[in-house]
Scaffold this motif. Sequence first.
Motif, PDB file in Angstrom:
ATOM      1  N   GLU A   1       0.815  -1.215   0.000  1.00 59.38           N
ATOM      2  CA  GLU A   1       0.000   0.000   0.000  1.00 59.38           C
ATOM      3  C   GLU A   1       0.851   1.270   0.000  1.00 59.38           C
ATOM      4  OE1 GLU A   1      -0.610  -2.666   1.686  1.00 59.38           O
ATOM      5  OE2 GLU A   1      -2.609  -3.250   1.008  1.00 59.38           O
ATOM      6  N   SER A   2       1.961   1.258   0.724  1.00 63.98           N
ATOM      7  CA  SER A   2       2.803   2.454   0.802  1.00 63.98           C
ATOM      8  C   SER A   2       3.399   2.816  -0.549  1.00 63.98           C
ATOM      9  CB  SER A   2       3.927   2.242   1.825  1.00 63.98           C
ATOM     10  OG  SER A   2       4.744   1.149   1.444  1.00 63.98           O
ATOM     11  N   GLN A   3       3.640   1.809  -1.393  1.00 63.34           N
ATOM     12  CA  GLN A   3       4.191   2.079  -2.722  1.00 63.34           C
ATOM     13  C   GLN A   3       3.085   2.375  -3.732  1.00 63.34           C
ATOM     14  OE1 GLN A   3       6.877  -1.148  -3.646  1.00 63.34           O
ATOM     15  NE2 GLN A   3       8.421  -0.398  -2.220  1.00 63.34           N
ATOM     16  N   LEU A   4       1.929   1.734  -3.566  1.00 66.46           N
ATOM     17  CA  LEU A   4       0.794   2.074  -4.428  1.00 66.46           C
ATOM     18  C   LEU A   4       0.419   3.542  -4.279  1.00 66.46           C
ATOM     19  CD1 LEU A   4      -1.604  -0.995  -4.007  1.00 66.46           C
ATOM     20  CD2 LEU A   4      -0.567  -0.219  -6.140  1.00 66.46           C
ATOM     21  N   ASP A   5       0.660   4.076  -3.088  1.00 64.81           N
ATOM     22  CA  ASP A   5       0.309   5.463  -2.797  1.00 64.81           C
ATOM     23  C   ASP A   5       1.112   6.458  -3.632  1.00 64.81           C
ATOM     24  OD1 ASP A   5      -1.446   7.051  -1.263  1.00 64.81           O
ATOM     25  OD2 ASP A   5       0.208   7.693   0.001  1.00 64.81           O
ATOM     26  N   ARG A   6       2.211   5.995  -4.249  1.00 64.78           N
ATOM     27  CA  ARG A   6       3.008   6.871  -5.116  1.00 64.78           C
ATOM     28  C   ARG A   6       2.262   7.225  -6.402  1.00 64.78           C
ATOM     29  NH1 ARG A   6       7.229   9.052  -2.257  1.00 64.78           N
ATOM     30  NH2 ARG A   6       8.407   7.453  -1.158  1.00 64.78           N
ATOM     31  N   PHE A   7       1.262   6.438  -6.748  1.00 61.46           N
ATOM     32  CA  PHE A   7       0.525   6.665  -7.989  1.00 61.46           C
ATOM     33  C   PHE A   7      -0.720   7.496  -7.705  1.00 61.46           C
ATOM     34  CE2 PHE A   7       2.847   2.707  -8.642  1.00 61.46           C
ATOM     35  CZ  PHE A   7       3.479   2.963  -9.847  1.00 61.46           C
ATOM     36  N   LEU A   8      -0.900   8.553  -8.472  1.00 60.53           N
ATOM     37  CA  LEU A   8      -2.075   9.399  -8.286  1.00 60.53           C
ATOM     38  C   LEU A   8      -3.343   8.602  -8.544  1.00 60.53           C
ATOM     39  CD1 LEU A   8      -3.183  12.318  -7.825  1.00 60.53           C
ATOM     40  CD2 LEU A   8      -3.229  12.531 -10.315  1.00 60.53           C
ATOM     41  N   MET A   9      -3.316   7.792  -9.624  1.00 65.35           N
ATOM     42  CA  MET A   9      -4.506   7.036 -10.002  1.00 65.35           C
ATOM     43  C   MET A   9      -4.135   5.646 -10.475  1.00 65.35           C
ATOM     44  SD  MET A   9      -6.953   9.780 -12.010  1.00 65.35           S
ATOM     45  CE  MET A   9      -5.732  10.281 -13.190  1.00 65.35           C
ATOM     46  N   ARG A  10      -5.092   4.740 -10.318  1.00 66.41           N
ATOM     47  CA  ARG A  10      -4.990   3.407 -10.920  1.00 66.41           C
ATOM     48  C   ARG A  10      -6.208   3.229 -11.813  1.00 66.41           C
ATOM     49  NH1 ARG A  10      -5.709  -1.777  -7.163  1.00 66.41           N
ATOM     50  NH2 ARG A  10      -7.816  -0.901  -7.146  1.00 66.41           N
ATOM     51  N   ILE A  11      -5.968   2.952 -13.088  1.00 68.11           N
ATOM     52  CA  ILE A  11      -7.068   2.775 -14.030  1.00 68.11           C
ATOM     53  C   ILE A  11      -6.790   1.560 -14.909  1.00 68.11           C
ATOM     54  CG2 ILE A  11      -7.586   5.246 -14.082  1.00 68.11           C
ATOM     55  CD1 ILE A  11      -6.227   5.407 -16.803  1.00 68.11           C
ATOM     56  N   SER A  12      -7.784   1.169 -15.675  1.00 72.37           N
ATOM     57  CA  SER A  12      -7.597   0.108 -16.670  1.00 72.37           C
ATOM     58  C   SER A  12      -8.012   0.659 -18.029  1.00 72.37           C
ATOM     59  CB  SER A  12      -8.420  -1.132 -16.324  1.00 72.37           C
ATOM     60  OG  SER A  12      -9.807  -0.830 -16.367  1.00 72.37           O
TER      61      SER A  12
END
Length: 313
Positions: A162-173
């Motif tokens: 989660e701490s590294q996912l937080d580096r991304f503003l958005m997650r999309i497909s």
Amino acid sequence: MLQKFQNNIERVFLGKTEVVRLCLTAFLAGEHLLLEDIPGVGKTLLAKAIAKSVRGKFARIQFTPDLLPAEITGSSVLTSFGSRRIEGEEPSFRFVPGPIFANVVLADEINRTTPRTQSAMLEAMGEKSVTCDGVTRHLPEPFFVIATQNPMEFEGTYPLPESQLDRFLMRISVGYPSREWERRVLETHRISEPVESLEPILTLDEVNALQKKTREVLVDDAIMEYLLDIVEETRNREECRVGASTRAVLAMYRASQAFALVMGREYVTPDDVKAVAVPVLAHRITLKNVLRRSSRVASEAFLHDVLESVTSP
């Protein structure tokens, strides 16, 4: 200007207007994007089209289990002494930049490399600089990372915490195009790759100016209260183990500003917030009793329900 930028990308990335808008939102916000989708739906094409449209340097990094951090960030190499070495002369080193020193970086299958290498990549994303042998080197501006991961494969992968996912503003497909648009893809790729013929629409300096302008987009007090209501609702729901953090609401604030600018406005509306809320928050919350394989679908459904229950201004 931004409409021309969007149209230029959509000349080659067909039938995905909403995906392009969200991608440009992350770009203008000065943040990064995680594309979670199967191979072959145009993720590399999208990254190349953005780089071509701003006359930026493009780099693609294929993440594998044996990839080392220095292969991303760069390293110091011994400088040759030449044909004759002077006695007492000390060897010197020079820094060879890695592929991270580009304006648009495609981090392909980022979850296939080890946590150590992931951390090196994500540290560069957060700090926008690389430190080697005690020397800090700043990455070029603008600097935009599009990372990809395949949600269908889990063997041999190292899921981003989660701490590294937080580096991304958005997650999309990206998803599949409609039959009509897929036929047009076949027609446009008949002779050559259309992305190679794209002409620049903006300069890098103009992109930097637009990123600064994004911060000036007006956010009314009522909109700020709406943002706070949304994140508070995620924290109060019984089915949510970890609700949206303060960093998450700030990310939604920045994304709303950038999305408004992409839509041609200099003020944020409730619809802007709704457009970015799920892509910004879904990877930042944790639900109870949900398996990792189905966490994305469950998180997005949960957030859609939250948006329906919170009264917009």
